[in-house]
Scaffold this motif. Structure first.
Motif, PDB file in Angstrom:
ATOM      1  N   ILE A   1       0.837  -1.197   0.000  1.00 19.97           N
ATOM      2  CA  ILE A   1       0.000   0.000   0.000  1.00 19.97           C
ATOM      3  C   ILE A   1       0.872   1.247   0.000  1.00 19.97           C
ATOM      4  O   ILE A   1       1.910   1.286   0.661  1.00 19.97           O
ATOM      5  CB  ILE A   1      -0.893   0.013   1.263  1.00 19.97           C
ATOM      6  N   ILE A   2       0.409   2.259  -0.746  1.00 19.58           N
ATOM      7  CA  ILE A   2       1.036   3.577  -0.662  1.00 19.58           C
ATOM      8  C   ILE A   2      -0.065   4.614  -0.422  1.00 19.58           C
ATOM      9  O   ILE A   2      -1.229   4.402  -0.763  1.00 19.58           O
ATOM     10  CB  ILE A   2       1.850   3.953  -1.920  1.00 19.58           C
TER      11      ILE A   2
ATOM     12  N   GLY B   1      -0.284  13.211  -4.407  1.00 16.52           N
ATOM     13  CA  GLY B   1      -0.634  13.997  -5.586  1.00 16.52           C
ATOM     14  C   GLY B   1      -0.858  13.100  -6.780  1.00 16.52           C
ATOM     15  O   GLY B   1      -0.634  11.890  -6.724  1.00 16.52           O
ATOM     16  N   VAL B   2      -1.294  13.675  -7.867  1.00 11.08           N
ATOM     17  CA  VAL B   2      -1.582  12.909  -9.080  1.00 11.08           C
ATOM     18  C   VAL B   2      -0.347  12.190  -9.595  1.00 11.08           C
ATOM     19  O   VAL B   2      -0.426  11.070 -10.085  1.00 11.08           O
ATOM     20  CB  VAL B   2      -2.173  13.845 -10.169  1.00 11.08           C
ATOM     21  N   SER B   3       0.820  12.786  -9.466  1.00  9.90           N
ATOM     22  CA  SER B   3       2.045  12.147  -9.956  1.00  9.90           C
ATOM     23  C   SER B   3       2.410  10.907  -9.134  1.00  9.90           C
ATOM     24  O   SER B   3       3.232  10.116  -9.549  1.00  9.90           O
ATOM     25  CB  SER B   3       3.207  13.136  -9.926  1.00  9.90           C
ATOM     26  N   ASP B   4       1.768  10.754  -7.971  1.00 14.31           N
ATOM     27  CA  ASP B   4       2.056   9.611  -7.096  1.00 14.31           C
ATOM     28  C   ASP B   4       1.167   8.401  -7.373  1.00 14.31           C
ATOM     29  O   ASP B   4       1.232   7.430  -6.652  1.00 14.31           O
ATOM     30  CB  ASP B   4       1.853  10.003  -5.622  1.00 14.31           C
ATOM     31  N   LEU B   5       0.328   8.453  -8.408  1.00 14.56           N
ATOM     32  CA  LEU B   5      -0.568   7.329  -8.665  1.00 14.56           C
ATOM     33  C   LEU B   5       0.255   6.067  -8.866  1.00 14.56           C
ATOM     34  O   LEU B   5       1.246   6.072  -9.586  1.00 14.56           O
ATOM     35  CB  LEU B   5      -1.460   7.598  -9.868  1.00 14.56           C
ATOM     36  N   PRO B   6      -0.166   4.991  -8.224  1.00 20.92           N
ATOM     37  CA  PRO B   6       0.640   3.773  -8.210  1.00 20.92           C
ATOM     38  C   PRO B   6       0.600   2.993  -9.518  1.00 20.92           C
ATOM     39  O   PRO B   6      -0.303   3.160 -10.322  1.00 20.92           O
ATOM     40  CB  PRO B   6      -0.003   2.951  -7.094  1.00 20.92           C
ATOM     41  N   THR B   7       1.582   2.135  -9.649  1.00 21.90           N
ATOM     42  CA  THR B   7       1.609   1.186 -10.751  1.00 21.90           C
ATOM     43  C   THR B   7       0.780  -0.017 -10.329  1.00 21.90           C
ATOM     44  O   THR B   7       0.264  -0.057  -9.216  1.00 21.90           O
ATOM     45  CB  THR B   7       3.058   0.763 -11.044  1.00 21.90           C
ATOM     46  N   SER B   8       0.686  -1.017 -11.179  1.00 21.76           N
ATOM     47  CA  SER B   8      -0.152  -2.173 -10.875  1.00 21.76           C
ATOM     48  C   SER B   8       0.363  -2.995  -9.701  1.00 21.76           C
ATOM     49  O   SER B   8      -0.388  -3.748  -9.112  1.00 21.76           O
ATOM     50  CB  SER B   8      -0.299  -3.054 -12.114  1.00 21.76           C
TER      51      SER B   8
ATOM     52  N   CYS C   1      -4.070   3.922  -1.165  1.00 18.83           N
ATOM     53  CA  CYS C   1      -4.855   3.942   0.064  1.00 18.83           C
ATOM     54  C   CYS C   1      -5.049   5.382   0.532  1.00 18.83           C
ATOM     55  O   CYS C   1      -4.205   6.245   0.267  1.00 18.83           O
ATOM     56  CB  CYS C   1      -4.125   3.141   1.146  1.00 18.83           C
ATOM     57  N   ALA C   2      -6.164   5.632   1.211  1.00 22.26           N
ATOM     58  CA  ALA C   2      -6.450   6.956   1.770  1.00 22.26           C
ATOM     59  C   ALA C   2      -6.999   6.788   3.184  1.00 22.26           C
ATOM     60  O   ALA C   2      -7.571   5.748   3.521  1.00 22.26           O
ATOM     61  CB  ALA C   2      -7.464   7.696   0.907  1.00 22.26           C
TER      62      ALA C   2
END
Length: 163
Positions: free
Chosen positions: A130-131, A135-142, A147-148
């Motif tokens: 989990i990360i 920000g938008v640039s932090d969107l994870p890879t597959s 998580c929020a």
């Protein structure tokens, strides 16, 4: 159970027929951005109306890791916290929250509770990959899951007490 119902109503849990969030296709409609939610529901010291001249303190720190694809709770954290400024709970507080004096007496100071909570977060981050994106640039890879943190607060009620 109430946590799941609220999350579904707010559109935080994907329906069972929706596919996983892996690969993050273009966002449409009500598709869930987050793979997991850490739902926190603090309880704090409280007094009857008109006696609210005291600072509130956290007395219960519960959190769950909710899988938004399945709606299942996959991990839990819970601690009772010893209030420091006003260590004796009011009768009103015990009746409202269901928390008893001996539970907070046997609890831990907030500083220790926060340390335990951070260890729990680190453990689930490692186990579930989990990360927490900032920000938008932090969107994870597959291979990692987004998580929020979410919580509920009666802000209107709290503001009303400040007037």
């Amino acid at each position: 159970m109430a946590t799941k119902k609220l999350a579904r109503r707010l559109g935080l849990i994907r329906s069972r027929s929706a596919g996983p969030a892996r690969g993050r296709p273009a966002r449409s409609g009500r598709e869930q951005l987050f793979d997991y939610l850490v739902v926190i529901d603090f309880e704090s010291t409280c007094w009857e109306e008109g006696k609210r001249h005291r600072t509130q303190e956290i007395i219960e720190f519960p959190a769950v890791l909710l899988n938004t694809s399945t709606g299942e709770i996959e991990s839990e954290f819970h601690a009772y916290v010893q209030p420091q400024e006003h260590p004796i709970l009011s009768e009103f507080c015990m009746e409202l929250t269901g928390i008893k004096q001996d539970q907070v007496d046997e609890g831990v100071p907030l500083k220790i509770c926060l340390s335990q909570f951070c260890k729990w977060i680190q453990k689930i981050q490692q186990q579930k990959k989990i990360i927490f994106a900032t920000g938008v640039s932090d969107l994870p890879t597959s291979e990692v899951k987004l998580c929020a943190f979410v919580t509920w607060s009666a802000i209107k009620e709290e503001i009303g007490h400040l007037k």
